[in-house]
Motif scaffolding. Structure first.
Motif, PDB file in Angstrom:
ATOM      1  N   ILE A 264      31.655  49.371   7.023  1.00 37.21           N
ATOM      2  CA  ILE A 264      30.873  50.578   6.660  1.00 37.21           C
ATOM      3  C   ILE A 264      32.172  51.782   6.639  1.00 37.21           C
ATOM      4  CG2 ILE A 264      28.575  50.304   7.148  1.00 37.21           C
ATOM      5  CD1 ILE A 264      29.309  51.932   9.758  1.00 37.21           C
TER       6      ILE A 264
ATOM      7  N   GLN B  33      34.155  52.497   8.848  1.00 35.69           N
ATOM      8  CA  GLN B  33      34.397  53.204   9.977  1.00 35.69           C
ATOM      9  C   GLN B  33      35.619  52.844  10.806  1.00 35.69           C
ATOM     10  OE1 GLN B  33      32.450  55.453  12.106  1.00 35.69           O
ATOM     11  NE2 GLN B  33      31.820  56.103  10.049  1.00 35.69           N
TER      12      GLN B  33
ATOM     13  N   TYR C 103      44.440  42.277  15.484  1.00 35.76           N
ATOM     14  CA  TYR C 103      43.639  42.258  14.493  1.00 35.76           C
ATOM     15  C   TYR C 103      43.469  43.194  13.441  1.00 35.76           C
ATOM     16  CZ  TYR C 103      39.335  40.645  12.220  1.00 35.76           C
ATOM     17  OH  TYR C 103      38.280  40.412  11.296  1.00 35.76           O
TER      18      TYR C 103
ATOM     19  N   VAL D 280      34.442  55.093  19.634  1.00 37.17           N
ATOM     20  CA  VAL D 280      35.353  54.694  20.350  1.00 37.17           C
ATOM     21  C   VAL D 280      36.600  55.453  20.305  1.00 37.17           C
ATOM     22  CG1 VAL D 280      34.589  52.072  20.562  1.00 37.17           C
ATOM     23  CG2 VAL D 280      36.311  52.693  18.940  1.00 37.17           C
ATOM     24  N   THR D 281      37.678  55.140  21.389  1.00 39.98           N
ATOM     25  CA  THR D 281      38.834  56.052  21.375  1.00 39.98           C
ATOM     26  C   THR D 281      39.538  55.714  19.898  1.00 39.98           C
ATOM     27  OG1 THR D 281      38.916  55.620  23.743  1.00 39.98           O
ATOM     28  CG2 THR D 281      40.733  56.953  22.740  1.00 39.98           C
ATOM     29  N   ARG D 282      39.697  57.175  19.309  1.00 41.68           N
ATOM     30  CA  ARG D 282      40.889  56.931  18.141  1.00 41.68           C
ATOM     31  C   ARG D 282      42.259  57.601  18.413  1.00 41.68           C
ATOM     32  NH1 ARG D 282      37.875  55.904  13.150  1.00 41.68           N
ATOM     33  NH2 ARG D 282      35.716  55.468  13.802  1.00 41.68           N
TER      34      ARG D 282
ATOM     35  N   ARG E 196      29.101  43.523  11.946  1.00 40.06           N
ATOM     36  CA  ARG E 196      29.318  44.589  12.970  1.00 40.06           C
ATOM     37  C   ARG E 196      27.996  44.629  13.499  1.00 40.06           C
ATOM     38  NH1 ARG E 196      32.757  44.925  16.672  1.00 40.06           N
ATOM     39  NH2 ARG E 196      34.597  44.761  15.057  1.00 40.06           N
ATOM     40  N   GLU E 197      27.112  44.807  13.007  1.00 40.19           N
ATOM     41  CA  GLU E 197      25.689  45.180  13.381  1.00 40.19           C
ATOM     42  C   GLU E 197      25.214  44.202  14.360  1.00 40.19           C
ATOM     43  OE1 GLU E 197      26.634  45.742  10.350  1.00 40.19           O
ATOM     44  OE2 GLU E 197      26.654  47.809  10.075  1.00 40.19           O
TER      45      GLU E 197
ATOM     46  N   ALA F 231      28.719  47.826  25.194  1.00 38.40           N
ATOM     47  CA  ALA F 231      29.200  46.535  24.410  1.00 38.40           C
ATOM     48  C   ALA F 231      30.859  46.515  24.389  1.00 38.40           C
ATOM     49  CB  ALA F 231      28.719  46.856  23.084  1.00 38.40           C
ATOM     50  N   HIS F 232      31.055  45.050  23.953  1.00 38.55           N
ATOM     51  CA  HIS F 232      32.614  45.185  23.890  1.00 38.55           C
ATOM     52  C   HIS F 232      33.183  45.615  22.791  1.00 38.55           C
ATOM     53  CE1 HIS F 232      31.084  41.852  26.635  1.00 38.55           C
ATOM     54  NE2 HIS F 232      32.111  41.871  27.411  1.00 38.55           N
ATOM     55  N   ALA F 233      32.500  45.352  21.553  1.00 35.16           N
ATOM     56  CA  ALA F 233      33.110  45.790  20.127  1.00 35.16           C
ATOM     57  C   ALA F 233      34.513  45.418  20.285  1.00 35.16           C
ATOM     58  CB  ALA F 233      32.776  47.319  20.309  1.00 35.16           C
TER      59      ALA F 233
ATOM     60  N   TYR G  20      47.780  52.902  20.534  1.00 30.60           N
ATOM     61  CA  TYR G  20      47.861  54.132  19.562  1.00 30.60           C
ATOM     62  C   TYR G  20      49.222  55.021  19.991  1.00 30.60           C
ATOM     63  CZ  TYR G  20      42.940  53.831  18.680  1.00 30.60           C
ATOM     64  OH  TYR G  20      41.646  53.274  18.240  1.00 30.60           O
TER      65      TYR G  20
ATOM     66  N   TYR H 116      28.414  54.119  17.940  1.00 29.71           N
ATOM     67  CA  TYR H 116      29.051  53.665  19.381  1.00 29.71           C
ATOM     68  C   TYR H 116      30.702  54.089  19.121  1.00 29.71           C
ATOM     69  CZ  TYR H 116      30.097  50.617  23.274  1.00 29.71           C
ATOM     70  OH  TYR H 116      30.578  49.985  24.448  1.00 29.71           O
TER      71      TYR H 116
ATOM     72  N   ARG I 123      40.901  48.597  19.281  1.00 29.21           N
ATOM     73  CA  ARG I 123      40.365  48.312  20.451  1.00 29.21           C
ATOM     74  C   ARG I 123      41.358  48.104  21.543  1.00 29.21           C
ATOM     75  NH1 ARG I 123      36.600  50.495  22.776  1.00 29.21           N
ATOM     76  NH2 ARG I 123      35.106  48.777  23.246  1.00 29.21           N
TER      77      ARG I 123
ATOM     78  N   MET J 273      37.538  44.120  17.928  1.00 31.45           N
ATOM     79  CA  MET J 273      37.716  44.348  16.741  1.00 31.45           C
ATOM     80  C   MET J 273      37.429  43.441  15.590  1.00 31.45           C
ATOM     81  SD  MET J 273      38.972  47.304  16.102  1.00 31.45           S
ATOM     82  CE  MET J 273      39.091  47.343  14.391  1.00 31.45           C
TER      83      MET J 273
ATOM     84  N   ASN K 285      27.276  50.253  15.141  1.00 34.06           N
ATOM     85  CA  ASN K 285      28.170  50.332  14.375  1.00 34.06           C
ATOM     86  C   ASN K 285      29.428  51.341  15.120  1.00 34.06           C
ATOM     87  OD1 ASN K 285      30.665  49.833  12.658  1.00 34.06           O
ATOM     88  ND2 ASN K 285      28.925  48.906  11.403  1.00 34.06           N
ATOM     89  N   PHE K 286      30.482  51.665  14.505  1.00 34.91           N
ATOM     90  CA  PHE K 286      31.327  52.602  15.388  1.00 34.91           C
ATOM     91  C   PHE K 286      30.936  54.082  15.092  1.00 34.91           C
ATOM     92  CE2 PHE K 286      34.280  48.706  14.978  1.00 34.91           C
ATOM     93  CZ  PHE K 286      34.550  48.787  16.316  1.00 34.91           C
ATOM     94  N   HIS K 287      30.049  54.245  14.198  1.00 33.05           N
ATOM     95  CA  HIS K 287      29.419  55.580  13.940  1.00 33.05           C
ATOM     96  C   HIS K 287      28.741  56.275  15.161  1.00 33.05           C
ATOM     97  CE1 HIS K 287      26.363  53.427  12.471  1.00 33.05           C
ATOM     98  NE2 HIS K 287      25.273  54.429  12.475  1.00 33.05           N
TER      99      HIS K 287
ATOM    100  N   ILE L  65      40.669  52.125  13.903  1.00 35.52           N
ATOM    101  CA  ILE L  65      40.537  51.726  15.230  1.00 35.52           C
ATOM    102  C   ILE L  65      41.411  50.712  15.890  1.00 35.52           C
ATOM    103  CG2 ILE L  65      38.652  51.257  16.921  1.00 35.52           C
ATOM    104  CD1 ILE L  65      36.631  52.419  15.141  1.00 35.52           C
TER     105      ILE L  65
ATOM    106  N   PHE M 190      38.147  42.134   7.936  1.00 37.83           N
ATOM    107  CA  PHE M 190      36.579  42.601   8.180  1.00 37.83           C
ATOM    108  C   PHE M 190      36.552  43.199   9.540  1.00 37.83           C
ATOM    109  CE2 PHE M 190      32.302  41.565   9.244  1.00 37.83           C
ATOM    110  CZ  PHE M 190      31.548  42.497   9.070  1.00 37.83           C
ATOM    111  N   GLY M 191      36.238  44.680   9.759  1.00 38.18           N
ATOM    112  CA  GLY M 191      35.847  44.977  10.921  1.00 38.18           C
ATOM    113  C   GLY M 191      34.574  45.601  11.227  1.00 38.18           C
ATOM    114  N   CYS M 192      33.936  46.392   9.967  1.00 32.53           N
ATOM    115  CA  CYS M 192      32.886  47.107  10.471  1.00 32.53           C
ATOM    116  C   CYS M 192      31.898  47.135   9.362  1.00 32.53           C
ATOM    117  CB  CYS M 192      32.974  48.497  10.752  1.00 32.53           C
ATOM    118  SG  CYS M 192      33.833  49.620   9.624  1.00 32.53           S
TER     119      CYS M 192
ATOM    120  N   SER N 262      43.768  58.398  12.294  1.00 34.66           N
ATOM    121  CA  SER N 262      42.440  58.218  13.123  1.00 34.66           C
ATOM    122  C   SER N 262      41.528  57.401  12.460  1.00 34.66           C
ATOM    123  CB  SER N 262      42.215  59.417  13.676  1.00 34.66           C
ATOM    124  OG  SER N 262      43.070  60.182  14.487  1.00 34.66           O
TER     125      SER N 262
END
Lengths: 158, 739
Positions: free
Chosen positions: A40, A42, A100, B675-677, B459-460, B374-376, A138, B673, A134, B378, B669-671, A132, A36-38, A129
């Motif tokens: 939604i 993403q 993770y 982050v690098t992809r 996540r929220e 934020a740290h966000a 990549y 906030y 963190r 994974m 959430n990541f939409h 993610i 589980f990450g988000c 892409s």
């Protein structure tokens, strides 16, 4: 209750309240490699294969997968003692850091190479892409995919 | 407090089955713990236990740090194996249990004492006040890029060397030969002239009877055969097959699941809660935690659905009036006021900057700003707690497992030794998992029931109830003479946390004035990868670039000229210059930027190659990183950490921004906030300098300067100076571009 076929094994799952595949797989089937990450779609940490297609399990209701073939990170090895070429390349590149996101990364990479055994840099970017990392690995993920690609092509031409 | 005057020494003992255990003991003290029973005698207590040698010849390094992908378990085991002259294949590791004896003495000593010499630390008397402070602070922390620097240098290597000395002496005694004639290589103890040899396992029981050396001799760099190599990391195989267990993966029999919704506005209170959903749709219990609602259910999804169905009514209080623009305006106004009222705190002052400003040929000035971050991680925050009367068990991935035990004990008002912490792998830390907020919250929930509860944040929740890198501002001013020599450097910034040296500059400027103030903020603050270096790296390395342009000098050569007395800065600048082909031609709309900074004992220079297209879109193509960590214990892990720190910092540089709306975090959430992809990731090349200095940190030092390297490159490409992060908020379009 419905029946889910995960990694060629049948599981009985309570699909009520539209429970997503992610939570059914993790909490009911006790396969915790899928993350589980988000919630939604993403981040890609929850990526699994449904009938071979990379799928975000966090937004896919379990009920929609009945009768389909589900594959998770626990089911990609050809056999218990043999790693998938993607896993081997991942170890060779010492790719994971916290690790993770890596189940999802590997599932996306395996799906990519199954559909396109020799992807270009741009094709790798496009396919990966949605996942993610963190820890920012990549560069290593990309290199590992290229290495696995070479190995898979060699094997398939033998 | 009573001063401690006795010596610390190496303690050893034998476990059932002939396993040799070695640790650092101290006398006098209470013989209280499980490990003390094994290795300490009456009147001694154990500080740290570092290694076990079993009869089957395996050597187990016991490591008091958390694995979050930095390879710490492997690197520290390597340091121990090196001094032991073990064969790498016989090395295993265990993470130390979260009991007070593992309070990370070596880390604390390194931080508080500034890094003592290695063997000397053991010879010197231990200050009891200091020791008490360490224990009461519950230091078993993984952070501050400290594991290798302190635990490795002062713990693992000393333990390995001590064990080796004891094995040698045991063999010499048994064979009736001189210690000096014994050699140890790859786990084999040998005496050449008599042809006798023994494995570690064979000799371990005898070695345990040997008097423990208090100052074992450590190797020098030229004798290293394991340190400085890149051994495959212990933690990787299980991270490619789904078997690695993170906190969120814990499965305890009869466990239930919980989630929470805290007041969106920091400081808000839940007015009341509707418990009528209990017993329906898998919901077991609904709890009012004061500042949050909690739901316990049969599964996470049921808990989440139940939470979404409730109308939560919060009393948000006065903080609900606070908005982003108001915060920035207030900070700026307060900066004006403290300056006018002469209320600034002094960070560093030398010479007289104002005299130079009055007569300077050139003045360079700029105000810089960075956002809340934020740290966000994974893995969203989670914690599993089982309260069993006067005892509790906790499962989580923490950078601070002893702190976890302390927090749970305090919340339940039970003894800390009755709290058992099962630390798991961390799905990213970056500072966030050194906090205990979720641990306390999970304990409050679990104490309402008699079964284990796994609390998972959405996540929220994770994004909106983080502890944030602060919104920071720094006002910078410099004076240059006619030849471009800097005469004065002034900065006025807000918020000083740690490490305090972050605000220092390495440049030779005779007059300096660095001052700060601390405005009030309702947004909770926390350690964010590299902490204060993350703000000051951007402020000072952007501003030095402005000074270089003010002096009409090449920015890299300007930095070199002003660090002449700092050979390690010179070396990383030279190396990054060479490897980046600094000065060579680039395509149109491209630019190169350089930045250099020292943090956590490691010197890093980075050059970014950046393209800014006509629409203003920024693409970072390549980053060249030259780093001097003194000595890279595990070069590949070190490189991986540099890559990681750059990508993490790049997310903050390009798009990372938490904003406050009506007192709450606007992003969720990541939409929103982003982050690098992979598609945004530059090619990163890292080059290591082993300068022979004490090992520096790896996890953080590449993060602070990626932002200025990129914005300095944007200036080189476009002539636009970015003084506010993230870059996405700046207009860079031209020639009718959108910008």
């Amino acid at each position: 209750m419905i029946k889910l076929n995960i990694n060629d094994k049948d599981y009985e799952v309570d699909e009520s309240q539209g429970v997503p595949l992610l939570w059914a797989i993790r909490e009911q089937c006790k396969l915790t490699g899928t993350k589980f990450g988000c919630g939604i779609s993403q981040c890609g940490a929850c990526t699994i294969h449904v009938d071979g297609k990379p799928t975000r399990s966090c937004i896919t209701p379990a009920s929609t997968a009945e009768g389909k073939k589900i594959r998770t990170i626990e089911g990609i090895q050809p056999d218990e003692n043999t790693l998938h070429e993607v896993q081997k390349a991942w170890i060779e590149m010492q790719t994971p850091q916290c690790g993770y996101c890596q189940s999802g990364q590997i599932m996306s990479a395996v799906a990519l190479l199954e559909a396109n055994p020799s992807p270009s840099d741009e094709e790798i970017d496009a396919a990966m892409s949605g996942n993610i990392c963190r820890c920012g690995m990549y560069g290593r993920i990309k290199e590992a995919i290229k290495r696995a690609s070479v190995k898979i092509q060699k094997t398939s031409t033998l | 407090m009573k001063k401690w005057t006795r010596r610390a020494f190496i303690g050893a003992g034998v476990l059932a089955g002939g396993t040799l255990v070695l640790g650092i003991a101290i006398r006098p003290g209470n013989r209280s713990s499980k490990v003390a029973d094994v290795i300490a005698k009456d009147g001694e207590s154990v500080l740290n236990i570092w290694l076990k040698i079993a009869k089957d010849n395996t050597v187990t390094a016991i490591i008091p740090h958390s694995e979050m992908g930095q390879g710490v378990h492997t690197a520290l085991a390597m340091m121990l194996a090196e001094e032991l002259d073990a064969d790498w294949s016989q090395i295993r590791f265990e993470e130390a249990p979260a009991i007070k004896e593992y309070a990370n003495h070596a880390v604390a000593k390194g931080f508080l004492g500034g890094g003592p010499d290695v063997p000397k630390f053991l010879n010197e008397t231990i200050d009891g006040v200091f020791l008490t402070a360490v224990k009461s602070l519950n230091l078993q922390i993984t952070g501050g890029s400290a594991s290798v620097r302190f635990t490795g240098q002062y713990g693992m290597r000393v333990a390995g060397a001590a064990a080796r000395a004891m094995l040698v002496q045991a063999a010499a005694k048994k064979w009736g030969v001189a210690d000096e004639e014994i050699t140890v290589e790859k786990g084999l103890i040998s005496h050449a002239s008599s042809g006798q040899s023994a494995s570690f396992g064979e000799m371990a029981p005898e070695a345990a009877k040997i008097k423990k050396p208090s100052d074992p001799i450590l190797k020098t760099e030229k004798d290293f055969s394991i340190i400085g190599t890149s051994q495959p990391r212990f933690d990787i195989p299980e991270k490619v097959n789904g078997k690695a267990k993170f906190g969120i993966d814990v499965d305890v029999p009869n466990m239930k699941y919980a989630t929470v919704a805290a007041s969106p506005v920091f400081g808000g209170k839940l007015k009341s809660i509707d418990t009528s959903i209990e017993g329906k749709n898998g919901v077991i219990k609904v709890i009012n935690l004061g500042n949050a609602a909690a739901v316990i259910a049969d599964g996470y999804w049921q808990a989440k659905m139940a939470m979404a169905s409730m109308n939560l009514d919060f009393d948000s209080g006065e903080n609900a009036q606070i908005n982003q623009e108001e915060i920035i305006d207030r900070y700026r106004r307060e900066m004006d006021e403290v300056l006018a009222n002469d209320e600034l705190e002094i960070h560093h002052e030398s010479g007289d900057v104002n005299a130079e400003f009055d007569q300077a040929a050139t003045i360079v000035e700029g105000e810089y700003r960075v956002p809340f971050l934020a740290h966000a991680t994974m893995e969203p925050l989670n914690c599993t707690v089982w309260v069993k009367g006067e005892e509790a068990e906790v499962w989580c991935g923490s950078q601070n497992p002893l702190g976890v035990a302390g927090a749970v004990a305090e919340e339940l008002d039970i003894k800390q030794e009755n709290v058992q912490v099962h630390n798991q792998l961390l799905g990213g830390g970056f500072g966030r998992r050194s906090e205990t907020d979720i641990i306390i919250q999970a304990t409050k929930i679990a104490k309402e029931v008699n079964y284990p509860v796994k609390l998972i944040w959405s996540r929220e929740e994770d994004m909106q109830h983080d502890v944030y890198r602060e919104l920071g501002i720094s006002r910078m001013k410099a004076a240059l003479d006619e030849s471009g020599n800097p005469l004065a450097y002034q900065s006025q910034f807000i918020f000083r946390h740690h490490p305090t040296e972050a605000a220092d500059i390495p440049y030779d400027v005779p007059n300096q004035q660095i001052r700060f103030s601390t405005p009030s903020s309702h947004v909770p603050w926390g350690n964010w990868r590299s902490v204060d270096h993350s703000t000051h790296g951007f402020y000072s390395e952007s501003f030095v670039d402005e000074m270089a342009h003010g002096a009409k000098e090449d920015p890299l050569m300007f930095r070199k000229r002003l660090t002449k007395t700092e050979p390690r800065f010179q070396a990383v600048l030279d190396l990054v210059k060479e490897k980046s082909n600094w000065g060579s031609e680039l395509p149109q709309n491209w630019g190169r930027g350089v930045a250099v900074h020292k943090s956590f004992g490691t010197y890093v220079a980075e050059v970014a190659e950046v393209e800014v297209d006509n629409s203003g879109k920024v693409k970072v193509h390549r980053v060249v990183c030259a780093a001097d960590p003194g000595f890279a214990i595990h070069p590949d892990s070190f490189k991986a950490q540099m890559e990681s720190g750059i990508i993490y910092g790049l997310a903050a540089t390009m798009t990372g921004e938490i904003t406050i709306k009506d007192g709450a975090v606007a992003q969720s959430n990541f939409h929103d906030y982003p982050v690098t992809r992979m598609m945004d990731s530059p090619k990163i090349e890292t080059y290591i300098i082993n300068s022979g200095n004490d090992p520096g940190g790896a996890g953080e030092p590449s993060t602070p300067i990626i932002a200025p390297a990129v914005t300095n490159a944007i200036f080189a490409a476009t002539g636009v100076r970015i003084r506010e992060l993230p870059i996405k908020n700046n207009s860079l379009g031209r020639e009718g571009g959108l910008g």
